[in-house]
Design a protein around this motif. Structure first.
Motif, PDB file in Angstrom:
ATOM      1  N   GLY A 137      57.205  56.183 158.252  1.00 49.71           N
ATOM      2  CA  GLY A 137      57.165  56.525 156.971  1.00 49.71           C
ATOM      3  C   GLY A 137      56.379  55.722 156.044  1.00 49.71           C
ATOM      4  O   GLY A 137      55.430  55.871 155.012  1.00 49.71           O
ATOM      5  N   ILE A 138      56.429  54.251 156.392  1.00 48.01           N
ATOM      6  CA  ILE A 138      55.661  53.102 155.961  1.00 48.01           C
ATOM      7  C   ILE A 138      54.120  53.237 156.084  1.00 48.01           C
ATOM      8  O   ILE A 138      53.417  53.291 155.115  1.00 48.01           O
ATOM      9  CB  ILE A 138      56.020  51.726 156.274  1.00 48.01           C
ATOM     10  CG1 ILE A 138      57.536  51.482 156.000  1.00 48.01           C
ATOM     11  CG2 ILE A 138      55.065  50.599 155.677  1.00 48.01           C
ATOM     12  CD1 ILE A 138      57.691  51.506 154.535  1.00 48.01           C
ATOM     13  N   SER A 139      53.831  53.762 157.358  1.00 50.69           N
ATOM     14  CA  SER A 139      52.209  53.928 157.662  1.00 50.69           C
ATOM     15  C   SER A 139      51.752  55.076 156.728  1.00 50.69           C
ATOM     16  O   SER A 139      50.722  55.185 156.205  1.00 50.69           O
ATOM     17  CB  SER A 139      52.050  54.296 159.104  1.00 50.69           C
ATOM     18  OG  SER A 139      52.651  53.162 159.827  1.00 50.69           O
ATOM     19  N   CYS A 140      52.491  56.170 156.528  1.00 49.56           N
ATOM     20  CA  CYS A 140      52.286  57.154 155.842  1.00 49.56           C
ATOM     21  C   CYS A 140      51.902  56.678 154.444  1.00 49.56           C
ATOM     22  O   CYS A 140      50.963  57.376 153.605  1.00 49.56           O
ATOM     23  CB  CYS A 140      52.945  58.444 155.957  1.00 49.56           C
ATOM     24  SG  CYS A 140      52.841  59.303 157.451  1.00 49.56           S
ATOM     25  N   ALA A 141      52.919  56.128 154.112  1.00 46.47           N
ATOM     26  CA  ALA A 141      52.950  55.518 152.389  1.00 46.47           C
ATOM     27  C   ALA A 141      51.625  54.868 152.233  1.00 46.47           C
ATOM     28  O   ALA A 141      50.982  54.605 151.152  1.00 46.47           O
ATOM     29  CB  ALA A 141      54.049  54.874 152.286  1.00 46.47           C
ATOM     30  N   CYS A 142      51.055  53.995 153.118  1.00 46.01           N
ATOM     31  CA  CYS A 142      49.826  53.204 153.067  1.00 46.01           C
ATOM     32  C   CYS A 142      48.668  54.093 152.949  1.00 46.01           C
ATOM     33  O   CYS A 142      47.828  53.681 152.287  1.00 46.01           O
ATOM     34  CB  CYS A 142      49.949  52.280 154.139  1.00 46.01           C
ATOM     35  SG  CYS A 142      51.075  50.753 154.194  1.00 46.01           S
ATOM     36  N   LEU A 143      48.818  55.179 153.612  1.00 49.94           N
ATOM     37  CA  LEU A 143      47.602  55.979 153.821  1.00 49.94           C
ATOM     38  C   LEU A 143      47.543  56.874 152.410  1.00 49.94           C
ATOM     39  O   LEU A 143      46.237  57.038 152.019  1.00 49.94           O
ATOM     40  CB  LEU A 143      47.539  56.684 155.008  1.00 49.94           C
ATOM     41  CG  LEU A 143      47.408  55.908 156.227  1.00 49.94           C
ATOM     42  CD1 LEU A 143      47.457  56.928 157.570  1.00 49.94           C
ATOM     43  CD2 LEU A 143      45.840  55.473 156.358  1.00 49.94           C
ATOM     44  N   VAL A 144      48.597  57.226 152.088  1.00 51.02           N
ATOM     45  CA  VAL A 144      48.447  58.083 150.804  1.00 51.02           C
ATOM     46  C   VAL A 144      48.891  57.446 149.416  1.00 51.02           C
ATOM     47  O   VAL A 144      48.823  58.087 148.265  1.00 51.02           O
ATOM     48  CB  VAL A 144      49.573  59.406 150.908  1.00 51.02           C
ATOM     49  CG1 VAL A 144      49.435  60.073 152.184  1.00 51.02           C
ATOM     50  CG2 VAL A 144      51.096  58.701 150.991  1.00 51.02           C
ATOM     51  N   LEU A 145      48.778  56.167 149.156  1.00 55.61           N
ATOM     52  CA  LEU A 145      48.779  55.599 148.055  1.00 55.61           C
ATOM     53  C   LEU A 145      47.671  55.775 147.040  1.00 55.61           C
ATOM     54  O   LEU A 145      46.579  55.197 147.578  1.00 55.61           O
ATOM     55  CB  LEU A 145      49.044  53.843 148.355  1.00 55.61           C
ATOM     56  CG  LEU A 145      49.591  52.891 147.007  1.00 55.61           C
ATOM     57  CD1 LEU A 145      50.887  53.607 146.450  1.00 55.61           C
ATOM     58  CD2 LEU A 145      49.561  51.486 147.416  1.00 55.61           C
ATOM     59  N   LYS A 146      47.564  56.374 146.063  1.00 54.26           N
ATOM     60  CA  LYS A 146      46.532  56.513 145.411  1.00 54.26           C
ATOM     61  C   LYS A 146      45.922  55.322 144.439  1.00 54.26           C
ATOM     62  O   LYS A 146      46.628  54.460 144.175  1.00 54.26           O
ATOM     63  CB  LYS A 146      46.846  57.612 144.361  1.00 54.26           C
ATOM     64  CG  LYS A 146      47.507  58.974 144.910  1.00 54.26           C
ATOM     65  CD  LYS A 146      46.206  59.487 145.638  1.00 54.26           C
ATOM     66  CE  LYS A 146      47.019  60.913 145.879  1.00 54.26           C
ATOM     67  NZ  LYS A 146      46.046  61.330 146.854  1.00 54.26           N
ATOM     68  N   THR A 147      44.995  55.454 144.101  1.00 52.69           N
ATOM     69  CA  THR A 147      44.112  54.520 143.321  1.00 52.69           C
ATOM     70  C   THR A 147      44.878  53.954 142.037  1.00 52.69           C
ATOM     71  O   THR A 147      44.852  53.012 141.648  1.00 52.69           O
ATOM     72  CB  THR A 147      42.606  54.700 142.976  1.00 52.69           C
ATOM     73  OG1 THR A 147      42.135  55.269 144.402  1.00 52.69           O
ATOM     74  CG2 THR A 147      42.006  53.716 142.616  1.00 52.69           C
ATOM     75  N   HIS A 148      45.204  54.938 141.184  1.00 59.91           N
ATOM     76  CA  HIS A 148      45.864  54.746 140.193  1.00 59.91           C
ATOM     77  C   HIS A 148      47.244  53.954 140.154  1.00 59.91           C
ATOM     78  O   HIS A 148      47.603  53.151 139.369  1.00 59.91           O
ATOM     79  CB  HIS A 148      46.385  55.951 139.168  1.00 59.91           C
ATOM     80  CG  HIS A 148      46.894  57.057 139.869  1.00 59.91           C
ATOM     81  ND1 HIS A 148      48.452  56.915 139.470  1.00 59.91           N
ATOM     82  CD2 HIS A 148      46.825  58.112 140.348  1.00 59.91           C
ATOM     83  CE1 HIS A 148      48.982  57.893 140.056  1.00 59.91           C
ATOM     84  NE2 HIS A 148      47.971  58.572 140.728  1.00 59.91           N
ATOM     85  N   LYS A 149      47.974  54.283 141.296  1.00 55.84           N
ATOM     86  CA  LYS A 149      49.335  53.613 141.584  1.00 55.84           C
ATOM     87  C   LYS A 149      48.612  52.093 141.789  1.00 55.84           C
ATOM     88  O   LYS A 149      49.365  51.120 141.612  1.00 55.84           O
ATOM     89  CB  LYS A 149      49.918  54.134 142.787  1.00 55.84           C
ATOM     90  CG  LYS A 149      50.716  55.328 142.296  1.00 55.84           C
ATOM     91  CD  LYS A 149      51.894  54.781 141.653  1.00 55.84           C
ATOM     92  CE  LYS A 149      52.782  55.908 141.293  1.00 55.84           C
ATOM     93  NZ  LYS A 149      53.862  55.479 140.291  1.00 55.84           N
ATOM     94  N   GLN A 150      47.857  51.826 142.727  1.00 58.42           N
ATOM     95  CA  GLN A 150      47.375  50.568 143.232  1.00 58.42           C
ATOM     96  C   GLN A 150      46.872  49.901 141.892  1.00 58.42           C
ATOM     97  O   GLN A 150      47.360  48.644 141.797  1.00 58.42           O
ATOM     98  CB  GLN A 150      46.162  50.561 144.233  1.00 58.42           C
ATOM     99  CG  GLN A 150      46.444  50.972 145.418  1.00 58.42           C
ATOM    100  CD  GLN A 150      45.155  51.136 146.237  1.00 58.42           C
ATOM    101  OE1 GLN A 150      44.184  50.744 145.962  1.00 58.42           O
ATOM    102  NE2 GLN A 150      45.445  52.044 147.388  1.00 58.42           N
ATOM    103  N   GLU A 151      46.415  50.489 140.803  1.00 52.71           N
ATOM    104  CA  GLU A 151      45.813  49.880 139.691  1.00 52.71           C
ATOM    105  C   GLU A 151      47.092  49.253 139.022  1.00 52.71           C
ATOM    106  O   GLU A 151      47.109  48.342 138.310  1.00 52.71           O
ATOM    107  CB  GLU A 151      45.050  50.546 138.999  1.00 52.71           C
ATOM    108  CG  GLU A 151      43.602  50.443 139.317  1.00 52.71           C
ATOM    109  CD  GLU A 151      42.702  51.272 138.339  1.00 52.71           C
ATOM    110  OE1 GLU A 151      42.892  51.581 137.167  1.00 52.71           O
ATOM    111  OE2 GLU A 151      41.807  52.082 138.878  1.00 52.71           O
ATOM    112  N   SER A 152      48.188  50.114 138.796  1.00 53.50           N
ATOM    113  CA  SER A 152      49.242  49.899 138.248  1.00 53.50           C
ATOM    114  C   SER A 152      49.917  48.794 138.841  1.00 53.50           C
ATOM    115  O   SER A 152      50.647  47.764 137.970  1.00 53.50           O
ATOM    116  CB  SER A 152      50.340  51.024 137.937  1.00 53.50           C
ATOM    117  OG  SER A 152      50.709  51.532 139.136  1.00 53.50           O
TER     118      SER A 152
END
Length: 125
Positions: A4-19
Motif C-alpha cells: 500500500g505504501i509503495s502504491c501511494a508513493c507511485l500515485v502521489l500527484k504533483t499538486h499534492k506534493q506541492e501542497s
C-alpha cells in the motif's frame, strides 16, 4: 502494508506534493530556510501567485550565491524534481520487495507439507 505504501508513493500527484511542500516551507524557521537556499543555490519556494504572496519576503531576503548572478531558480522546483525521483524509486523498490514477499509466502504454503523423498517410507513423518 508495504504494498500500500509503495502504491501511494507511485500515485502521489504533483499538486499534492506541492501542497505538502508549501506546508513544510511555512513550518521551517528562518535559519533552516536560509541554509536550504544557500545549499541548493535557489531563492523562494515557487513562482505561482499563492506562494509569491505568502513568501514574498523570503525571495527579497534571499542570500543564496545565485542572487549575485542574473536569475535564481526557485527552491520548490528543485525540491519537486528530487521528491518526484525519490518517490518513483521508493515505490518501485517497495513493489519489487512486496511481490517477492508474496511469492515467498505462496511458495511456503505450496510446499510446506512435502515429504523428503530420501526418508524411510514406513516411518511416521
Amino acid at each position: 502494508f508495504q504494498f500500500g505504501i509503495s502504491c501511494a508513493c507511485l500515485v502521489l500527484k504533483t499538486h499534492k506534493q506541492e501542497s505538502l511542500l508549501n506546508g513544510t516551507w511555512k513550518l521551517l524557521n528562518d535559519n533552516t530556510r536560509i541554509s536550504l537556499e544557500n545549499s541548493l543555490n535557489c531563492c523562494g519556494l515557487f513562482n505561482n501567485t499563492e506562494s509569491a504572496e505568502l513568501f514574498k519576503s523570503d525571495v527579497d531576503n534571499c542570500s543564496a550565491p545565485c542572487r549575485k548572478t542574473s536569475v535564481c531558480l526557485k527552491c520548490g522546483v528543485l525540491l519537486m524534481e528530487h521528491a518526484d525521483e525519490a518517490l518513483k524509486i521508493l515505490g518501485g523498490v517497495g513493489l519489487f520487495f512486496s511481490f517477492t514477499e508474496i511469492l515467498g509466502v505462496w511458495l511456503a504454503m505450496r510446499y510446506r507439507n512435502q515429504k523428503d523423498p530420501r526418508a524411510n517410507p514406513s516411518a511416521f513423518l
